[in-house]
Motif scaffolding. Structure first.
Motif, PDB file in Angstrom:
ATOM      1  N   ALA A  89     -37.311 105.019  24.784  1.00 34.36           N
ATOM      2  CA  ALA A  89     -36.339 104.393  23.747  1.00 34.36           C
ATOM      3  C   ALA A  89     -35.147 103.856  24.567  1.00 34.36           C
ATOM      4  CB  ALA A  89     -35.828 105.324  22.887  1.00 34.36           C
ATOM      5  N   THR A  90     -34.920 104.620  25.436  1.00 33.63           N
ATOM      6  CA  THR A  90     -33.770 104.008  26.397  1.00 33.63           C
ATOM      7  C   THR A  90     -34.299 102.591  27.178  1.00 33.63           C
ATOM      8  OG1 THR A  90     -32.872 106.021  26.936  1.00 33.63           O
ATOM      9  CG2 THR A  90     -32.297 104.507  28.733  1.00 33.63           C
ATOM     10  N   ALA A  91     -35.334 102.569  27.561  1.00 34.68           N
ATOM     11  CA  ALA A  91     -35.880 101.321  28.200  1.00 34.68           C
ATOM     12  C   ALA A  91     -35.835 100.041  27.162  1.00 34.68           C
ATOM     13  CB  ALA A  91     -37.222 101.516  28.660  1.00 34.68           C
ATOM     14  N   LEU A  92     -36.610 100.447  26.023  1.00 38.16           N
ATOM     15  CA  LEU A  92     -36.493  99.543  24.870  1.00 38.16           C
ATOM     16  C   LEU A  92     -35.095  99.048  24.635  1.00 38.16           C
ATOM     17  CD1 LEU A  92     -39.469 100.927  22.653  1.00 38.16           C
ATOM     18  CD2 LEU A  92     -39.572  99.054  24.132  1.00 38.16           C
ATOM     19  N   PHE A  93     -33.983 100.087  24.270  1.00 42.09           N
ATOM     20  CA  PHE A  93     -32.948  99.699  23.998  1.00 42.09           C
ATOM     21  C   PHE A  93     -32.101  98.642  25.137  1.00 42.09           C
ATOM     22  CE2 PHE A  93     -28.349 101.667  23.479  1.00 42.09           C
ATOM     23  CZ  PHE A  93     -28.230 100.875  22.598  1.00 42.09           C
ATOM     24  N   LEU A 132     -32.864 108.796  36.990  1.00 44.84           N
ATOM     25  CA  LEU A 132     -32.860 110.442  37.191  1.00 44.84           C
ATOM     26  C   LEU A 132     -33.688 111.091  36.347  1.00 44.84           C
ATOM     27  CD1 LEU A 132     -28.978 110.371  38.169  1.00 44.84           C
ATOM     28  CD2 LEU A 132     -30.767 110.460  39.740  1.00 44.84           C
ATOM     29  N   GLN A 133     -34.269 110.542  35.366  1.00 48.61           N
ATOM     30  CA  GLN A 133     -34.822 111.118  34.305  1.00 48.61           C
ATOM     31  C   GLN A 133     -33.804 112.085  33.767  1.00 48.61           C
ATOM     32  OE1 GLN A 133     -38.490 110.906  33.191  1.00 48.61           O
ATOM     33  NE2 GLN A 133     -37.526 108.903  33.729  1.00 48.61           N
ATOM     34  N   ASP A 134     -32.662 111.875  33.279  1.00 44.44           N
ATOM     35  CA  ASP A 134     -31.719 112.780  32.734  1.00 44.44           C
ATOM     36  C   ASP A 134     -30.961 112.041  31.583  1.00 44.44           C
ATOM     37  OD1 ASP A 134     -29.653 114.339  32.116  1.00 44.44           O
ATOM     38  OD2 ASP A 134     -28.999 114.994  34.222  1.00 44.44           O
ATOM     39  N   GLU A 135     -31.496 112.658  30.330  1.00 43.14           N
ATOM     40  CA  GLU A 135     -30.837 112.067  29.304  1.00 43.14           C
ATOM     41  C   GLU A 135     -29.471 111.814  28.870  1.00 43.14           C
ATOM     42  OE1 GLU A 135     -31.737 115.487  25.816  1.00 43.14           O
ATOM     43  OE2 GLU A 135     -33.309 114.142  26.588  1.00 43.14           O
ATOM     44  N   PHE A 164     -26.942 110.765  30.525  1.00 39.80           N
ATOM     45  CA  PHE A 164     -26.175 109.425  30.768  1.00 39.80           C
ATOM     46  C   PHE A 164     -26.231 108.830  29.731  1.00 39.80           C
ATOM     47  CE2 PHE A 164     -27.498 110.805  34.934  1.00 39.80           C
ATOM     48  CZ  PHE A 164     -26.362 110.932  35.680  1.00 39.80           C
ATOM     49  N   ILE A 165     -27.457 108.519  28.979  1.00 43.55           N
ATOM     50  CA  ILE A 165     -27.547 107.628  27.787  1.00 43.55           C
ATOM     51  C   ILE A 165     -26.600 108.155  26.609  1.00 43.55           C
ATOM     52  CG2 ILE A 165     -29.521 108.700  26.486  1.00 43.55           C
ATOM     53  CD1 ILE A 165     -28.535 105.048  27.150  1.00 43.55           C
ATOM     54  N   LYS A 166     -26.593 109.758  26.606  1.00 46.41           N
ATOM     55  CA  LYS A 166     -25.880 110.280  25.497  1.00 46.41           C
ATOM     56  C   LYS A 166     -24.386 110.150  25.769  1.00 46.41           C
ATOM     57  CE  LYS A 166     -29.084 114.029  24.277  1.00 46.41           C
ATOM     58  NZ  LYS A 166     -29.361 115.642  24.639  1.00 46.41           N
ATOM     59  N   LEU A 167     -24.068 110.046  26.882  1.00 49.55           N
ATOM     60  CA  LEU A 167     -22.435 109.553  27.213  1.00 49.55           C
ATOM     61  C   LEU A 167     -22.213 108.324  26.904  1.00 49.55           C
ATOM     62  CD1 LEU A 167     -22.115 111.361  30.846  1.00 49.55           C
ATOM     63  CD2 LEU A 167     -20.909 112.294  28.687  1.00 49.55           C
ATOM     64  N   LYS A 168     -23.238 107.271  27.151  1.00 47.05           N
ATOM     65  CA  LYS A 168     -22.752 105.808  26.746  1.00 47.05           C
ATOM     66  C   LYS A 168     -22.027 105.605  25.691  1.00 47.05           C
ATOM     67  CE  LYS A 168     -24.894 103.219  24.508  1.00 47.05           C
ATOM     68  NZ  LYS A 168     -24.952 102.573  22.940  1.00 47.05           N
ATOM     69  N   PRO A 169     -22.148 106.340  24.368  1.00 46.36           N
ATOM     70  CA  PRO A 169     -21.336 105.949  23.146  1.00 46.36           C
ATOM     71  C   PRO A 169     -19.707 106.359  23.493  1.00 46.36           C
ATOM     72  CG  PRO A 169     -23.331 106.846  22.387  1.00 46.36           C
ATOM     73  CD  PRO A 169     -23.286 107.006  23.930  1.00 46.36           C
ATOM     74  N   THR A 170     -19.867 107.528  24.054  1.00 54.29           N
ATOM     75  CA  THR A 170     -18.287 108.381  24.520  1.00 54.29           C
ATOM     76  C   THR A 170     -17.733 107.042  25.464  1.00 54.29           C
ATOM     77  OG1 THR A 170     -19.367 110.420  24.420  1.00 54.29           O
ATOM     78  CG2 THR A 170     -17.157 110.018  25.498  1.00 54.29           C
ATOM     79  N   ILE A 171     -18.434 106.709  26.411  1.00 56.43           N
ATOM     80  CA  ILE A 171     -17.831 105.763  27.266  1.00 56.43           C
ATOM     81  C   ILE A 171     -17.571 104.350  26.627  1.00 56.43           C
ATOM     82  CG2 ILE A 171     -18.010 104.233  29.387  1.00 56.43           C
ATOM     83  CD1 ILE A 171     -17.788 107.455  29.778  1.00 56.43           C
ATOM     84  N   ILE A 172     -18.358 103.768  25.822  1.00 59.29           N
ATOM     85  CA  ILE A 172     -18.048 102.540  24.926  1.00 59.29           C
ATOM     86  C   ILE A 172     -17.009 102.664  24.188  1.00 59.29           C
ATOM     87  CG2 ILE A 172     -19.208 100.802  23.390  1.00 59.29           C
ATOM     88  CD1 ILE A 172     -21.590 101.158  24.826  1.00 59.29           C
TER      89      ILE A 172
END
Length: 216
Positions: free
Chosen positions: A61-65, A104-107, A109-117
């Motif tokens: 999903a992250t890659a497609l995103f 890093l195969q660690d989800e 970072f993508i979970k932190l994305k909305p917080t950062i944005i």
């Protein structure tokens, strides 16, 4: 003189505008792709074996995103020959944190994305208004609303506060619930909340509207 790369000021008569419905699709499309990729990750991997090596559904999903985000920015550029500022900032964060997630195969970072944005948007809106006396929100909504300067300033403060609250909400969700719940809330929670918040601002927009009264 060469044309600017970034979108022009909303008051610039040469600013190219996109149909509001298409603009909404370009902004929400990558999110829907992300939700679909996470929900049907195994199904996608079976039909596209090349994606199987990326990892589980959240990584597919992250890659497609990331791909959908680049496509949305490319379409925006093709239509206006400029890059929208806020979607560009969001896209950069998506690509950086998405790349870290896959590498890093660690989800996390993508979970932190909305917080950062959301934090960036909130601070940009409030900081731009406080320091530079400029309503950056006009770059987002100028094609939808025609209101006076006071209205834009009030709306900017409200949206700035909203983004900061959403940053906190994202932290609460991903830290206390499953990944699937977080993905679902990201699409079906944050988006309805944004729509509801926008609708709640309609009385303010109406009070500060510059639209001409219809002729009798």
């Amino acid at each position: 003189m060469s044309k600017p790369i970034f979108e022009r000021d909303p008051s610039d008569p040469e600013r190219q505008k996109i149909n509001p419905a298409l603009k909404l699709l370009l902004e929400l499309g990558p999110l829907l792709v992300f939700f679909f990729g996470n929900a049907r990750g195994e199904w996608i991997a079976e039909r596209l074996p090349a994606l199987a090596g990326i990892g589980g559904p959240i990584f597919i999903a992250t890659a497609l995103f990331m791909v959908a985000t680049v496509i949305a920015l490319a379409v925006s550029w093709a239509l206006t020959r400029s890059l929208p500022i806020m979607p560009l900032v969001s896209g950069i964060v998506v690509l950086v944190f998405g790349a870290l997630t896959l590498w890093l195969q660690d989800e996390l970072f993508i979970k932190l994305k909305p917080t950062i944005i959301n934090s960036i948007f909130g601070l940009l809106l409030l900081g731009g208004l406080l320091i530079f006396r400029v309503s950056l929100l006009r770059y987002v909504f100028d094609s939808a609303f025609n209101i006076d300067e006071e209205g834009w300033n009030k709306l900017t403060v409200r949206w700035g506060a909203y983004f900061l609250v959403m940053a906190v909400v994202n932290e609460i969700i991903w830290r206390n619930f499953s990944t699937d719940f977080w993905v679902a809330f990201k699409v079906w929670g944050f988006t309805p909340l944004a729509i509801a918040f926008t609708m709640a601002q309609m009385p303010l927009i109406s009070r500060h509207s510059l639209d001409e009264e219809p002729a009798e």
